[in-house]
Design a protein around this motif. Structure first.
Motif, mmCIF file in Angstrom:
data_model
loop_
_atom_site.group_PDB
_atom_site.id
_atom_site.type_symbol
_atom_site.label_atom_id
_atom_site.label_comp_id
_atom_site.label_asym_id
_atom_site.label_seq_id
_atom_site.Cartn_x
_atom_site.Cartn_y
_atom_site.Cartn_z
ATOM 1 N N UNK A 269 -10.530 8.555 5.962
ATOM 2 C CA UNK A 269 -10.405 7.901 4.717
ATOM 3 C C UNK A 269 -9.356 8.173 3.688
ATOM 4 N N UNK A 270 -8.009 8.623 4.364
ATOM 5 C CA UNK A 270 -6.894 8.848 3.751
ATOM 6 C C UNK A 270 -6.180 7.934 4.277
ATOM 7 N N UNK A 271 -4.970 7.698 3.438
ATOM 8 C CA UNK A 271 -3.708 6.601 3.804
ATOM 9 C C UNK A 271 -2.664 7.308 4.428
ATOM 10 N N UNK A 272 -2.127 6.766 5.458
ATOM 11 C CA UNK A 272 -1.026 7.519 6.094
ATOM 12 C C UNK A 272 -0.061 6.297 6.245
ATOM 13 N N UNK A 273 1.179 6.769 6.243
ATOM 14 C CA UNK A 273 2.710 5.911 5.931
ATOM 15 C C UNK A 273 3.493 6.694 7.071
ATOM 16 N N UNK A 274 4.158 5.624 7.928
ATOM 17 C CA UNK A 274 4.981 5.871 8.921
ATOM 18 C C UNK A 274 6.179 5.056 8.602
ATOM 19 N N UNK A 275 7.107 5.376 8.529
ATOM 20 C CA UNK A 275 8.465 4.567 8.198
ATOM 21 C C UNK A 275 9.485 4.636 9.140
#
Length: 833
Positions: A269-275
């Motif tokens: 339930x968390x947000x994950x961002x990979x750039x």
């Protein structure tokens, strides 16, 4: 038939090459399109024209199930899964387009359709194609009309990429939502989902088993008000269209075409961002939630503050609804108004003159409650409207959203350490300092108005006289004809109307006639004195020296810039003085002087343990973040260094000396140019020192140097007389390459318990001082790295430092560190090429 030896070799090479190509073609395809006559086998793929995206079958780790997916560069970065809840159990699956135009996954031997796009049509036969485009979207088109009849972006899995939409239609109720996986290795639909809600004031919600789990707060056109970490930059590029033919949608993108990001909802339930930048991973961030982030943690009217123990509390005038459960840590019943403290609105409306009207409690840095109503009125009108409406229990104002008010129990309240909004909670008059009298229409009203008018007129006249006298006193035309005063006049009276003006005589008395014993330090601007005003207030007075390398331009710059700034990690400018040919700035007094006075003193540095140093590092970073992102102006400081970091009585760091700061416009990568390069040697990045180019990444470089100094306890200039003439940056890079970076840590603070934190700070410092400005992280990313929300740090590239110093530069650098001061400013003037 016989071949010459060399021809045999060529023939065998040709056969080998042909065999390799034939074999390789079985596992890949250079085309990006499927047609009715061309299907996709389990061991085949199609690739977008840019070759960034691939469509094919894959198996998760420790699984033999086969799923049709789209991935970016490699299968680790899967952005879409078609048959996530209907896996193929063997390698017999194929993807084809059927006569009705649908794209399907078929178990070929059994002839069973496992998954389908489910496009319904009255036509019995549709000629369609499926193309994987350069955005990563699989598009199914009807060839006869050219229209898109289905695409993967509107049927997402758990991940969003640039230009994908989270959307909702207010009329039909249709939504484009994202559903998390069950686990990292099980891509089937899990219990968490994310969607766009409350379309009148759009918010993004995370759901857990159809219950609200977390929400962003309303969108204000720039950020979500309940997500202050968005202002720390990792979610810049978001755009919300509130009404596109009845559908509201939110999407994000990058200004830099070489950037790409994958934002996913994790199984927990968390947000994950990979750039990625140029296909190289530059950011791996998972936004962890604290207890206060969970929806309605403290129940109705209960406020959650993660910095307190316990985290839940009731506001003034409220008490726990169930005191027993509350004391046990079960806060779900929330708070209710205390007995006898009911709102008086209805009584006032009934005409009683004996009852004082309700008022408001002001709470700063708040997450606004759920279920707000909006109205397009001014801030003053917002409060008045709420007070006039008996059902209004609270209001808040945002310059982009305008007025928000609440008429039901306040749910999901939270106090943030920064960001959020001011929330005004309605309470009886006895709980506020000033109550508003009611029912004033009585005899004598006209008389009252007359008195008010007379008093107001006298007050206005008196104010005008005082203002005129003050102008005469401060105006250069009524002083001696000092050349500096002429410059002041040319600068539009220096905009001093924005700051309190101090009389020279009072500052002279406060500093004991600027006595040497009261001098706190001396920098490029001039000496700084401690003063004590008549009321006991301690101040620091920075006095422009007649021989100063800085002049009226820097003085004016500091007045204009810092007078508009307010942040706990920026020094507060109290006012100024421009009498008798003097230019003086008056600041709040910092009892612990500057960071360099502690950091580089063999005795004082013992008072800076690692917890204090890490606290100082984070505070400086947040101050820079405010300058770059959160203030009304976008400001580049250009002279960040240890002597310009002041410490208050609680060792809270405050950035000072804005004489060289620049107000700039545009994005973070926009560069400005100056012919006169000013600053402190050793803290300036090479593109600024050599070419006069500066940007936000200039401050990031300076912060990186400062971070390495704090961890090592050594000045950047302390290496100038070593054999290799390395700077601290160069020395740190040398140790990094030798895999001996741990030896950089100051022995005074080294502690095995904090070793990972110290090494992480060094790593971040090296990322900040990389030679190529584009490769340096933004300060918002740095903040996230420091608070450990970014779980993976990319390896630093080549750092920027000067290997050999010429004698002039060395001399300048030595002079810059002759004394510890609270305002030591070194001016290095280099003509940009």
């Amino acid at each position: 038939m016989a071949f010459p030896t060399h021809n045999k070799a060529h023939f065998l090479l040709f056969i080998t090459f042909l065999t390799f190509c034939t074999f390789f073609s079985c596992y890949s395809s250079i085309t990006d399109t499927l047609t009715s006559s061309k299907y996709l086998k389990d061991n085949e793929t199609i690739t977008s024209d840019s070759t960034n995206f691939i469509l094919g079958f894959f198996s998760p780790l420790n699984s033999t199930n086969r799923y049709l997916g789209i991935w970016y560069i490699n299968q680790t970065n899967t952005i879409w899964i078609g048959n996530r809840d209907q896996p193929v159990t063997d390698s017999n699956g194929i993807v084809e387009i059927q006569k009705d135009g649908n794209l399907v996954i078929l178990d070929k031997p059994k002839g069973i359709i496992i998954w389908s796009t489910n496009i319904s049509s009255s036509a019995k036969s549709i000629n369609s194609t499926a193309q994987l485009n350069d955005a990563g979207n699989l598009i199914l088109r009807d060839l006869s009309s050219g229209l898109t009849i289905w695409d993967s972006f509107t049927h997402p899995a758990d991940a969003a990429v640039p230009s994908m939409r989270i959307a909702a239609n207010k009329v039909t109720g249709e939504k484009i939502s994202f559903v998390a996986r069950k686990s990292e290795n099980d891509p089937s639909s899990g219990s968490f989902s994310i969607s766009l809600e409350r379309l009148d004031a759009p918010e993004v919600f995370i759901w857990h088993d159809k219950k609200i789990y977390w929400r962003t707060g309303p969108w204000n056109g720039r950020i979500f008000l309940g997500s202050p970490r968005m202002s720390t930059e990792y979610l810049f590029g978001w755009l919300l269209n509130p009404n596109d033919n009845g559908t509201a949608y939110i999407t994000y993108n990058f200004a830099d075409k070489n950037m790409f990001g994958i934002l996913s909802l994790t199984p927990h339930g968390t947000l994950k961002l990979v750039e990625y930048s140029d296909k190289k991973e530059v950011l791996n961030l998972e936004v962890d939630q604290n207890e206060c982030d969970f929806y309605g943690k403290c129940g109705p009217n209960g406020n959650c503050d993660n910095s307190t123990t316990p985290i839940c509390h009731c506001f003034e005038g409220f008490e726990p609804k169930n005191s027993v459960e509350w004391s046990l840590g079960n806060w779900t019943d929330g708070c209710v108004r205390q007995e006898g403290l009911n709102l008086k609105c209805e009584i006032v409306k009934n005409g009683s003159s004996l009852v004082k009207q309700d008022g408001f409690l002001l709470k700063h840095n708040m997450k606004v409650p759920d279920f707000n109503d909006r109205s397009p009125v001014t801030q003053d009108q917002c409060g008045a409207d709420c007070l006039a409406n008996c059902s209004c229990l609270a209001y808040a104002y945002d310059p982009y959203i305008f007025c928000m008010h609440w008429s039901r129990e306040l749910i999901d309240l939270q106090t943030f350490p920064y960001g959020g909004v001011d929330l005004f909670i309605r309470v009886p008059a006895e709980l506020v300092a000033v109550a508003v009298p009611v029912n004033k229409k009585k005899k004598g009203t006209k008389k009252g108005f007359l008195i008010i008018a007379i008093v107001g007129g006298i007050g206005a006249f008196t104010f005008a006289i005082c203002a005129y006298l003050l102008w005469r006193k401060c105006s250069p035309r009524h002083k001696g004809r000092h050349p500096r005063n002429s410059i002041v006049r040319e600068h539009k009276q220096m905009k001093l109307d924005e700051l309190p003006l101090y009389e020279f005589e009072k500052l002279e008395i406060a500093t004991k006639n600027f006595h040497f014993g009261n001098m706190l330090g001396k920098g490029g601007f001039g000496p700084v004195y401690k003063g004590v005003m008549d009321d006991g207030q301690e101040i620091a007075v920075k006095r422009l020296s007649k021989s100063s390398g800085q002049g009226i331009e820097e003085f004016m710059n500091e007045v204009v810039v810092i007078s508009k700034l307010q942040h706990r990690n920026l020094v507060r400018l109290l006012g100024c003085c421009v009498e008798r040919g003097e230019q003086m700035l008056v600041y709040e007094f910092m009892p612990n002087k500057s960071l360099d006075a502690f950091l580089f003193d063999p005795l004082q540095k013992k008072n800076l343990d690692w917890k204090k140093r890490s606290y100082i590092i984070e505070g400086i970073a947040r101050g820079i973040l405010y300058l770059h992102r959160d203030s009304r102006l976008r400001i580049i400081h250009r002279d960040l260094k240890a002597s310009n970091i002041l410490l208050d009585g609680d060792m809270i760091p405050k950035i000072s000396d804005f004489g060289l700061a620049r107000i700039v416009k545009g994005g973070e990568d926009d560069e400005a140019n100056t012919k006169r390069v000013v600053g402190t040697y050793g803290y300036m990045p090479p593109e600024y020192a050599m070419e006069g180019l500066f940007s936000e990444k200039s401050d990031v470089y300076s912060f990186g140097v400062l971070l390495l100094e704090i961890v090592s306890g050594r000045r950047n200039s302390s290496f100038y007389h070593s054999e290799d003439s390395l700077s601290l940056v160069g020395f740190a890079w040398k140790l990094w390459l030798e895999e001996n970076i741990i030896s950089l840590i100051d022995p005074e603070v080294w502690d095995a318990c904090f070793e990972s934190s110290m090494l992480r700070c060094i790593h971040i410092g090296l990322l900040c001082v990389q030679e190529v400005p584009k490769e340096r992280p933004s300060i918002s990313t740095v903040v996230l790295m420091l608070i450990s929300e970014i779980t993976h740090l990319p390896p630093p590239g080549k750092v920027a430092y000067v290997h050999k110093q010429n004698s002039r530069s060395t001399e300048s650098s030595q002079k810059s560190h002759q004394s510890n001061s609270n305002n030591n400013v070194t001016m290095t003037d280099v003509q940009g090429r």
